[in-house]
Enzyme design. Structure first.
Site, PDB file in Angstrom:
ATOM      1  N   LYS A 172      37.770  31.922  41.281  1.00 48.48           N
ATOM      2  CA  LYS A 172      39.095  31.342  41.522  1.00 48.48           C
ATOM      3  C   LYS A 172      39.050  29.816  41.506  1.00 48.48           C
ATOM      4  O   LYS A 172      39.953  29.168  40.974  1.00 48.48           O
ATOM      5  CB  LYS A 172      39.665  31.848  42.838  1.00 48.48           C
ATOM      6  CG  LYS A 172      40.099  33.305  42.738  1.00 48.48           C
ATOM      7  CD  LYS A 172      40.675  33.781  44.060  1.00 48.48           C
ATOM      8  CE  LYS A 172      40.797  35.275  44.111  1.00 48.48           C
ATOM      9  NZ  LYS A 172      42.091  35.817  43.717  1.00 48.48           N
ATOM     10  N   GLU A 211      44.069  27.151  50.255  1.00 50.24           N
ATOM     11  CA  GLU A 211      45.301  26.993  49.481  1.00 50.24           C
ATOM     12  C   GLU A 211      46.483  26.855  50.418  1.00 50.24           C
ATOM     13  O   GLU A 211      46.489  27.452  51.494  1.00 50.24           O
ATOM     14  CB  GLU A 211      45.546  28.267  48.652  1.00 50.24           C
ATOM     15  CG  GLU A 211      45.328  28.116  47.192  1.00 50.24           C
ATOM     16  CD  GLU A 211      45.532  29.436  46.441  1.00 50.24           C
ATOM     17  OE1 GLU A 211      44.790  29.639  45.495  1.00 50.24           O
ATOM     18  OE2 GLU A 211      46.399  30.248  46.811  1.00 50.24           O
ATOM     19  N   ILE A 252      52.365  29.735  50.448  1.00 48.21           N
ATOM     20  CA  ILE A 252      53.757  29.622  49.999  1.00 48.21           C
ATOM     21  C   ILE A 252      54.566  30.677  50.756  1.00 48.21           C
ATOM     22  O   ILE A 252      54.271  31.870  50.664  1.00 48.21           O
ATOM     23  CB  ILE A 252      53.880  29.861  48.471  1.00 48.21           C
ATOM     24  CG1 ILE A 252      52.832  29.051  47.687  1.00 48.21           C
ATOM     25  CG2 ILE A 252      55.307  29.602  47.980  1.00 48.21           C
ATOM     26  CD1 ILE A 252      53.069  27.585  47.588  1.00 48.21           C
ATOM     27  N   GLU A 259      48.834  35.151  36.194  1.00 44.34           N
ATOM     28  CA  GLU A 259      49.608  35.439  37.408  1.00 44.34           C
ATOM     29  C   GLU A 259      50.101  34.137  38.035  1.00 44.34           C
ATOM     30  O   GLU A 259      49.351  33.158  38.111  1.00 44.34           O
ATOM     31  CB  GLU A 259      48.737  36.181  38.426  1.00 44.34           C
ATOM     32  CG  GLU A 259      48.257  37.537  37.944  1.00 44.34           C
ATOM     33  CD  GLU A 259      47.564  38.351  39.032  1.00 44.34           C
ATOM     34  OE1 GLU A 259      47.611  39.571  38.957  1.00 44.34           O
ATOM     35  OE2 GLU A 259      46.973  37.750  39.963  1.00 44.34           O
ATOM     36  N   GLU A 296      46.055  33.181  39.227  1.00 46.53           N
ATOM     37  CA  GLU A 296      44.786  33.507  38.566  1.00 46.53           C
ATOM     38  C   GLU A 296      45.082  34.131  37.213  1.00 46.53           C
ATOM     39  O   GLU A 296      46.223  34.485  36.917  1.00 46.53           O
ATOM     40  CB  GLU A 296      43.932  34.458  39.408  1.00 46.53           C
ATOM     41  CG  GLU A 296      44.522  35.823  39.609  1.00 46.53           C
ATOM     42  CD  GLU A 296      43.556  36.772  40.324  1.00 46.53           C
ATOM     43  OE1 GLU A 296      42.359  36.479  40.452  1.00 46.53           O
ATOM     44  OE2 GLU A 296      44.031  37.833  40.744  1.00 46.53           O
ATOM     45  N   ARG A 298      41.923  40.935  31.129  1.00 50.65           N
ATOM     46  CA  ARG A 298      41.805  42.371  30.832  1.00 50.65           C
ATOM     47  C   ARG A 298      43.194  42.978  30.725  1.00 50.65           C
ATOM     48  O   ARG A 298      44.196  42.301  30.924  1.00 50.65           O
ATOM     49  CB  ARG A 298      41.067  43.061  31.975  1.00 50.65           C
ATOM     50  CG  ARG A 298      41.784  42.843  33.295  1.00 50.65           C
ATOM     51  CD  ARG A 298      41.177  43.633  34.426  1.00 50.65           C
ATOM     52  NE  ARG A 298      41.580  43.136  35.723  1.00 50.65           N
ATOM     53  CZ  ARG A 298      42.689  43.422  36.357  1.00 50.65           C
ATOM     54  NH1 ARG A 298      43.588  44.213  35.796  1.00 50.65           N
ATOM     55  NH2 ARG A 298      42.959  42.921  37.541  1.00 50.65           N
TER      56      ARG A 298
HETATM   57  P1  ADP Z   1      43.279  38.910  44.841  1.00 50.22           P
HETATM   58  O1  ADP Z   1      42.574  38.342  43.628  1.00 50.22           O
HETATM   59  O2  ADP Z   1      42.377  39.221  45.974  1.00 50.22           O
HETATM   60  O3  ADP Z   1      44.232  40.019  44.479  1.00 50.22           O
HETATM   61  P2  ADP Z   1      45.273  36.838  44.684  1.00 50.22           P
HETATM   62  O4  ADP Z   1      44.875  35.423  44.719  1.00 50.22           O
HETATM   63  O5  ADP Z   1      45.619  37.424  43.338  1.00 50.22           O
HETATM   64  O6  ADP Z   1      44.154  37.698  45.397  1.00 50.22           O
HETATM   65  O7  ADP Z   1      46.496  37.072  45.651  1.00 50.22           O
HETATM   66  C1  ADP Z   1      46.930  38.356  46.043  1.00 50.22           C
HETATM   67  C2  ADP Z   1      48.284  38.267  46.704  1.00 50.22           C
HETATM   68  O8  ADP Z   1      48.209  37.420  47.867  1.00 50.22           O
HETATM   69  C3  ADP Z   1      49.369  37.633  45.855  1.00 50.22           C
HETATM   70  O9  ADP Z   1      49.973  38.542  44.988  1.00 50.22           O
HETATM   71  C4  ADP Z   1      50.339  37.135  46.921  1.00 50.22           C
HETATM   72  O10 ADP Z   1      51.101  38.190  47.440  1.00 50.22           O
HETATM   73  C5  ADP Z   1      49.395  36.668  48.010  1.00 50.22           C
HETATM   74  N1  ADP Z   1      49.070  35.226  47.869  1.00 50.22           N
HETATM   75  C6  ADP Z   1      48.002  34.712  47.212  1.00 50.22           C
HETATM   76  N2  ADP Z   1      48.004  33.354  47.296  1.00 50.22           N
HETATM   77  C7  ADP Z   1      49.082  33.014  48.007  1.00 50.22           C
HETATM   78  C8  ADP Z   1      49.612  31.762  48.467  1.00 50.22           C
HETATM   79  N3  ADP Z   1      49.011  30.609  48.209  1.00 50.22           N
HETATM   80  N4  ADP Z   1      50.749  31.793  49.202  1.00 50.22           N
HETATM   81  C9  ADP Z   1      51.353  32.973  49.496  1.00 50.22           C
HETATM   82  N5  ADP Z   1      50.901  34.165  49.119  1.00 50.22           N
HETATM   83  C10 ADP Z   1      49.778  34.206  48.384  1.00 50.22           C
END
Ligand code: ADP
Length: 500
Positions: free
Chosen positions: A116, A200, A203, A275, A288, A292
């Site tokens: 990430k 991070e 949000i 995403e 991210e 795939r």
């Molecule tokens: P993973 O790779 O473990 O699935 P992600 O980074 O894709 O983690 O995030 C998974 C979920 O977490 C997102 O779909 C969202 O719902 C929540 N999320 C991730 N980052 C944030 C953020 N900075 N603020 C609010 N919600 C977040």
């Protein structure tokens, strides 16, 4: 085109890929673990080879065994599906070295998107907006405190090597920072073998919206619209839809172009997904890139008419995309429900076991079921409990929702618990029907039903929802019972809808 392809996966996605192979005249080679001897993908493939063992590390994650089977079967390419080896850059390198085509991106862009923090650095350099936060893992508790101070609360601690919602920790205030950091580190270490954590900005009330892209080896990259993935439980998607009820046309196009820019900046090839986290004012930030095919790819196929797995094979075989951006014109609306072997009335505990009776609703216009099960099948506890995906298409969102509700009502799976009743509840919830939900929707539902004392709150939310419904659908009549498949606004909510 390839004559023979090995499918390094199981369950519904292996079945999905076998189907694409058949239609293209490719001979699919299935592989299976001991417990999967009687699985549907094994029954459907003309050729099925045993991996020996059951644990993922000795079967679907075992690079040596999979390469050896590809060699001995004479397969020219390997399709990894999703999960298992799909995003393992070492596996892609190995395929490259062995002269076997990997149906996916080259190892380099995959590696860049695998961590990430690395992907944030790369995207930030390419001019793609990223969520405010650190670009490197935090090095010490002092570094952590300084970063938190700079970014501001609330914030999210994330595992650099993370995935599947693991290692995520929400921190609302300074007092909770260090204890959460230690917990996040140990969870990251045990889940990913890498304890590094970065920070991070959290949000509030966001949407998770992703863009599907396709890139060929001739310099063309296109986007195929977005998927709204905000219906989540514990950071994991459970229902997806396209188009997103939340986006306007201008933001949609901007996100599409940004996704193409993101993919092009790393030399991405094949199918991929960018995403984004979108805030309540529709500002979007790179979250991210998934290098795939996604679980939820069928909804994009339903609205674009483009078979993404076939496109993956064509691109991998070196063929040009044969599509320009202007050729991609999504039609109608599609939804997907992920049917899991889980008990929704018992905290979604896995519910493996024998399916003693199965009637699937995969009939009628606009309904598709991508499934890995059959009557008499024993759902193993060793793997992810995804049984099937139910997909509904309609000319409008309302029609797609009605079809999904009809299909869910026909589903009969006896012998194990599934998430079907959970979806029936979601699909009749006023907030969902109004198309107004963020990633907090299910979490809020689980905290308790909307009782009288929060009716005001619900009314306010619904009012906002109706406003955006009017704007998006360019109408001034509220979603009526006819449009929502029987759901009715009641009491004060109806009065409110009437007044708007
Ligand atoms: P993973 O790779 O473990 O699935 P992600 O980074 O894709 O983690 O995030 C998974 C979920 O977490 C997102 O779909 C969202 O719902 C929540 N999320 C991730 N980052 C944030 C953020 N900075 N603020 C609010 N919600 C977040």
């Amino acid at each position: 085109m390839f004559k023979k392809v090995l499918i390094a996966n199981r369950g519904e996605i292996a079945v999905r890929i076998i189907r694409a192979c058949r239609e293209m005249g490719i001979r699919p080679v299935a592989v299976f673990s001991d417990v999967d001897r009687t699985a549907l993908h094994v029954r459907l493939a003309e050729e099925a080879l045993p991996l020996g063992g059951s644990h993922p590390s000795e079967t679907y994650l075992n690079i040596d065994k999979i390469i050896a089977l590809a060699r001995s079967s004479g397969a020219e390419a390997i399709h990894p599906g999703y999960g298992f080896l799909a995003e393992n850059a070492r596996f892609v390198e190995r395929c490259e070295k062995e002269g076997i085509v990997f149906v996916g991106p080259p190892s380099r862009p995959m590696e860049l998107m695998g961590q990430k923090t690395t992907s944030r650095q790369v995207m930030s350099k390419a001019g793609v907006p990223i969520i405010p936060g650190t670009l490197e893992p935090v090095q010490s508790e002092k570094d952590l405190r300084d970063s938190a101070e700079r970014i501001g609360y609330p914030l999210l601690l994330k595992a650099s090597g993370g995935g599947g919602g693991k290692g995520l920790r929400l921190v609302r205030q300074a007092g909770e920072l260090e204890s959460n950091f230690r917990l996040a580190r140990s969870e990251a270490d045990s889940s990913f073998g890498d304890p590094s954590i970065y920070v991070e900005k959290y949000i509030e009330d966001p949407h998770h919206i992703e863009v599907q892209i396709l890139a060929d080896h001739h310099g063309r990259t296109v986007y195929l619209g977005e998927r709204e993935c905000s219906l989540q439980r514990r950071y994991q998607k459970v229902l997806e839809e396209t188009p997103s009820p939340f986006l306007d046309e201008k933001t949609r196009r901007f996100m599409g172009r940004t996704a193409v820019k993101a993919a092009a900046s790393i030399g991405y090839r094949n199918a991929g997904t960018v995403e984004f986290i979108v805030d309540s004012r529709r500002n979007f930030y790179f979250l991210e890139m998934n290098a795939r095919l996604q679980v939820e790819h069928p909804i994009t196929e339903m609205v674009t008419g483009i078979d993404l797995v076939k496109k993956q094979f064509e691109i991998a075989a070196g063929m040009p995309l044969g599509l320009e951006q202007k050729d991609i014109r999504p039609q109608g609306h599609a939804l997907e429900c992920r049917i899991y072997a889980e008990d929704p009335d018992n905290d979604f505990l896995p519910s493996p076991g024998r399916i003693i009776h199965l009637h699937t609703p995969a009939g009628g216009l606009g309904i598709r079921e991508d499934s890995g099960i059959y009557e008499g099948y024993n759902v193993p506890f060793e793997y992810d409990p995804l049984l099937a995906k139910l997909i509904a298409w309609g000319k409008t969102r309302e029609e797609a929702v009605q079809r999904m509700r009809r299909a869910l009502s026909e589903y009969r799976i006896y012998g194990i618990k599934t998430t079907v009743p959970f979806f029936q509840r979601i699909l009749s919830h006023p907030q969902f029907l109004a198309g107004l939900y963020s990633t907090h929707f299910i979490g809020n539902l689980e905290k308790g039903p909307a009782k009288e004392n929060n009716e005001e709150k619900l009314a306010a939310v619904l009012a906002a929802g109706l406003k955006s419904y009017f704007a998006i659908h360019k109408t001034d009549s509220p979603p009526t019972a006819a449009k929502t498949g029987g759901w009715k606004l009641q009491g004060r909510l109806q009065n409110l809808a009437d007044r708007l």
